[in-house]
Design a protein around this motif. Sequence first.
Motif, short mmCIF file in Angstrom:
data_model
loop_
_atom_site.label_atom_id
_atom_site.label_comp_id
_atom_site.label_asym_id
_atom_site.label_seq_id
_atom_site.Cartn_x
_atom_site.Cartn_y
_atom_site.Cartn_z
N THR A 18 0.85 -1.19 0.00
CA THR A 18 0.00 0.00 0.00
C THR A 18 0.88 1.24 0.00
N ALA A 19 0.25 2.39 -0.24
CA ALA A 19 1.01 3.64 -0.32
C ALA A 19 1.65 4.01 1.01
N SER A 20 1.01 3.65 2.12
CA SER A 20 1.55 3.99 3.44
C SER A 20 1.30 2.85 4.41
N PRO A 21 2.20 2.65 5.38
CA PRO A 21 2.00 1.58 6.36
C PRO A 21 0.94 1.98 7.39
N PRO A 22 0.31 1.00 8.07
CA PRO A 22 -0.68 1.33 9.10
C PRO A 22 -0.05 2.13 10.24
N ILE A 118 11.75 -4.61 5.67
CA ILE A 118 11.05 -3.58 6.46
C ILE A 118 11.80 -2.26 6.37
N ARG A 119 13.12 -2.31 6.52
CA ARG A 119 13.92 -1.07 6.45
C ARG A 119 13.80 -0.42 5.07
N TRP A 120 13.82 -1.24 4.03
CA TRP A 120 13.73 -0.70 2.67
C TRP A 120 12.39 0.00 2.46
N GLN A 121 11.31 -0.65 2.85
CA GLN A 121 9.99 -0.06 2.64
C GLN A 121 9.79 1.19 3.51
N ASN A 122 10.25 1.14 4.75
CA ASN A 122 10.12 2.30 5.62
C ASN A 122 10.96 3.47 5.13
N HIS A 123 12.18 3.17 4.70
CA HIS A 123 13.05 4.22 4.18
C HIS A 123 12.45 4.84 2.92
N SER A 124 11.94 4.00 2.04
CA SER A 124 11.33 4.51 0.80
C SER A 124 10.13 5.40 1.11
N TYR A 125 9.36 5.02 2.14
CA TYR A 125 8.19 5.82 2.50
C TYR A 125 8.60 7.14 3.13
N VAL A 126 9.56 7.10 4.03
CA VAL A 126 9.99 8.33 4.72
C VAL A 126 10.61 9.32 3.73
N LEU A 127 11.29 8.82 2.70
CA LEU A 127 11.87 9.72 1.70
C LEU A 127 10.80 10.56 0.99
N LYS A 128 9.55 10.08 0.98
CA LYS A 128 8.47 10.81 0.33
C LYS A 128 7.91 11.93 1.20
N PHE A 138 14.99 15.25 14.65
CA PHE A 138 16.41 14.97 14.49
C PHE A 138 16.62 13.95 13.39
N ALA A 139 17.59 14.21 12.52
CA ALA A 139 17.92 13.22 11.49
C ALA A 139 18.36 11.91 12.13
N GLY A 140 19.11 12.00 13.24
CA GLY A 140 19.57 10.80 13.93
C GLY A 140 18.43 9.98 14.48
N ARG A 141 17.41 10.65 15.01
CA ARG A 141 16.28 9.92 15.58
C ARG A 141 15.46 9.25 14.48
N ILE A 142 15.28 9.94 13.36
CA ILE A 142 14.56 9.33 12.24
C ILE A 142 15.30 8.09 11.77
N ALA A 143 16.62 8.19 11.60
CA ALA A 143 17.41 7.06 11.12
C ALA A 143 17.37 5.90 12.12
N ASP A 335 7.21 3.00 19.27
CA ASP A 335 7.98 4.24 19.24
C ASP A 335 8.31 4.62 17.79
N GLY A 336 8.72 3.62 17.00
CA GLY A 336 9.05 3.89 15.62
C GLY A 336 7.87 4.38 14.79
N LEU A 337 6.66 3.91 15.15
CA LEU A 337 5.46 4.33 14.41
C LEU A 337 5.26 5.83 14.46
N GLN A 338 5.73 6.47 15.54
CA GLN A 338 5.57 7.92 15.66
C GLN A 338 6.22 8.65 14.50
N THR A 339 7.27 8.05 13.95
CA THR A 339 7.96 8.64 12.81
C THR A 339 7.53 8.01 11.50
N ILE A 340 7.57 6.68 11.47
CA ILE A 340 7.42 5.96 10.20
C ILE A 340 6.03 6.09 9.61
N ALA A 341 5.00 6.02 10.45
CA ALA A 341 3.63 5.94 9.93
C ALA A 341 2.94 7.30 9.82
N GLN A 342 3.70 8.38 9.93
CA GLN A 342 3.07 9.69 9.74
C GLN A 342 2.60 9.83 8.29
#
Length: 610
Positions: A18-22, A118-128, A138-143, A335-342
């Motif tokens: 899907t276009a975005s993760p839950p 999982i990392r590939w799909q999350n990274h690809s989504y966050v790049l958008k 923070f860039a470090g916290r996102i990474a 915790d990761g969902l706070q960043t990844i699933a926005q």
Amino acid sequence: MLYRRFEQLIDIFRDAPTASPPDRVWPFYVYYLKQVWPSFAALLVVGLFAALIEVALFSYLSRIIDLAQGTPNPNFFSDHALELTWMVVVALVLRPIFFGLHDLLVHQTLSPGMTSMIRWQNHSYVLKQSLNFFQNDFAGRIAQRIMQTGNSLRDSAVQAVDALWHVVIYAISSLVLFAEADWRLMIPLLLWIAAYIGALYYFVPRVKQRSVEASDARSKLMGRIVDGYTNIATLKLFAHTNFEQHYAKEAIEEQTVKAQLAGRVVTSMDVAITTMNGLLIVGTTALALWLWTQSLITVGAIALATGLVIRIVNMSGWIMWVVTGIFENIGMVQDGLQTIAQPVSVTDREDAKPLQVARGEVRFEHVDFHYGKKRGIIGDLNLNIKPGEKIGLIGPSGAGKSTLVNLLLRLYDVEGGRILIDGQNIADVGQESLRARIGMITQDTSLLHRSIRDNLLYGKPDATDVELWDAVHKARADEFIPLLSDAEGRTGFDAHVGERGVKLSGGQRQRIAIARVLLKDAPILIMDEATSALDSEVEAAIQESLETLMQGKTVIAIAHRLSTIARMDRLVVLENGKIAESGTHAELLAHRGLYSRLWAHQTGGFVGID
């Protein structure tokens, strides 16, 4: 071959379904587990047989003791050859096979494959995500959240499968074996199971909550440390090492306190389980011995009961730690969902078409933008830039110059009105195609921590060496590139420039940026203080190249040194997000308005105007 087959079971670069993760934890788990369900189904089946084999070994111990007691020594092997052979097959053949399959599925398939997917799909989504997304964290916290979420989801899922079968198979098999010997042997185990479930029910949610808090504190600490390293030059220049240490100290203290609070729950849980386990061992062994004294069970049954409860006790500690680890990992995923699933704030429409630029006309029609506030920044702005026209944007700080450029690049969506390029609403075209048709040279040039060649090829990935050298020569970067080297011994185009290009001077970074845009050769050009980092001699040397670069293009230039853009076809003066004046340099001076006052106050960079 065997390793490779298992390593290729998961396609780590598969497209996300899907276009975005839950944005909720359990749907998030299902979202990724569904993509690798054959591997997990195989792990479940293998785990079932592995657990059954482990329990069978204990029943074999009881059986061997009973057989030995009832058979004369010389006839033992001949009388029970078939049964003993089967026990050997289970122990030496089936057990290694199923445990080997389990390890292959975990270590060759799921651990590397699922984690990387999982990392590939999350990274690809966050790049958008929009520019605002990255500016607010923070860039470090996102990474770190991208990295830890894949690990945590995989570990908790695999551990849950392993724990499930061990708990279910051991509990059921033990009860069955105890019942075969004497139903009363089941009583201590049933009481222990009830108490164990109660302990899990009480402790696990508390472990999960404390783990979420500890994970958030850990991400915050990582973000602060990486922020300091990223801006190390500023830290050194302002002599604020102590201040930075205090800034990190606060986060370390918070993270330590949160980790200690989580540790309290774990310690309490461990003490409770250890006490329960002791009661199970004593109760079961005492009951078995009493039943034997009453001639109700055999010696083999005593060995079976004692061996099984000791195994269950050892396993219970492992299960408790596994369950704790599962929920700690769930906490990290949460915790990761706070960043990844926005949700992505700037998205392409499903029917978005590539931008086609034939002439290069740019029109701003009744554009409003306030960064989500009720007013301010830009309000009802109208501006028409003709094909091939070169305009200069002028105005005091905060007038909206850079915001207008960001809206044209669609780094943000307008909140009212629309922006057209050759009659095409930029909201209706693909973002990638839009930005591919616009070249931009920024004031604060940030290069990738890669080679000079890689940074230049961002402008034109298929550029030849001849094209690279031509662009570098026009940007006057050929003066220093051959002299560059890095710590790995790479030189020239292959030398790496450091994070954000810190190994180069500001002027060198700017010339690389200009060469990159020369390679891109886009029909629309934006220059935001394009020559601000250059000294006067270098600026004069590349002025001809910039003139060549601007030929036949629609140009928008922003500069605080008004003399650098005074030769533009038209100057547009912004004030409080609106167009205050518009005209040529001479016309605006004659008007004696805001531009005239800005020109009068200009203190540097004066160049005579024809």
